[in-house]
Motif scaffolding. Structure first.
Motif, mmCIF file in Angstrom:
data_model
loop_
_atom_site.group_PDB
_atom_site.id
_atom_site.type_symbol
_atom_site.label_atom_id
_atom_site.label_comp_id
_atom_site.label_asym_id
_atom_site.label_seq_id
_atom_site.Cartn_x
_atom_site.Cartn_y
_atom_site.Cartn_z
ATOM 1 N N ARG A 129 -8.464 -3.063 -4.068
ATOM 2 C CA ARG A 129 -7.503 -2.169 -3.401
ATOM 3 C C ARG A 129 -6.282 -2.914 -2.883
ATOM 4 O O ARG A 129 -5.229 -2.330 -2.713
ATOM 5 N N GLN A 130 -6.433 -4.206 -2.616
ATOM 6 C CA GLN A 130 -5.290 -5.006 -2.182
ATOM 7 C C GLN A 130 -4.521 -5.589 -3.362
ATOM 8 O O GLN A 130 -3.315 -5.759 -3.294
ATOM 9 N N TYR B 135 -11.824 -6.451 -3.225
ATOM 10 C CA TYR B 135 -10.405 -6.673 -2.909
ATOM 11 C C TYR B 135 -9.466 -6.012 -3.912
ATOM 12 O O TYR B 135 -8.250 -6.185 -3.822
ATOM 13 N N LYS C 157 -2.030 -11.242 -2.795
ATOM 14 C CA LYS C 157 -1.400 -9.937 -2.576
ATOM 15 C C LYS C 157 0.091 -10.104 -2.282
ATOM 16 O O LYS C 157 0.925 -9.363 -2.806
ATOM 17 N N ASN D 5 3.089 -8.568 -4.502
ATOM 18 C CA ASN D 5 3.985 -7.603 -3.868
ATOM 19 C C ASN D 5 5.457 -8.010 -3.890
ATOM 20 O O ASN D 5 6.307 -7.232 -3.477
ATOM 21 N N ILE E 155 -4.948 -12.613 0.612
ATOM 22 C CA ILE E 155 -3.634 -12.318 1.214
ATOM 23 C C ILE E 155 -2.505 -13.058 0.503
ATOM 24 O O ILE E 155 -1.497 -12.429 0.156
#
Length: 127
Positions: free
Chosen positions: A61-62, A59, A24, A28, A21
């Protein structure tokens, strides 16, 4: 952070899910400087232990969608000198290197998962 990864060995593998997280979130931001730093950390993470590359595959895909957006961001400056290359801050090149490292260390399912997220990716292992 990167130095700690190099010395972490087997202690890193169990905490990989907890790192996703924050990684990511950093990717992002879509800030090229932050993405470059995150990619260097991701490379160090993959190299820090035997099974870590394989542990990251679920992971993708993240982590990979933002890389798909920036993959072609290689600076075309003609005959000028890009001093960012010396610092390894050329985003497109760094993405390519990271994807190759993920494929190389990610086991047999790595390529198909990278290709799913980044259709333009070409395998560095298949000849």
């Amino acid at each position: 952070q990167v130095v700690a990864l190099e010395k972490g060995g087997q202690k890193v593998l169990p905490v990989v899910p907890q790192l996703i997280i924050p990684m990511k979130t950093a990717l992002n931001t879509r800030n090229p400087t932050i993405i470059c730093t995150m990619l260097k950390i991701l490379q160090a993470l993959v190299k820090s232990g035997d099974m870590i590359g394989e542990a990251l595959v679920p992971y993708y895909r993240q982590l990979l969608p933002v890389l798909s957006i920036f993959k072609s961001h290689n600076l075309n400056i003609g005959d000028k000198i890009d001093y960012r290359q010396r610092k390894n801050m050329n985003l497109g090149t760094l993405i390519d290197e990271t994807l190759e490292m993920l494929e190389t260390h990610g086991g047999e399912d790595a390529f198909i998962n990278i290709k799913y997220m980044i259709p333009t990716y070409e395998s560095c292992l298949m000849g």
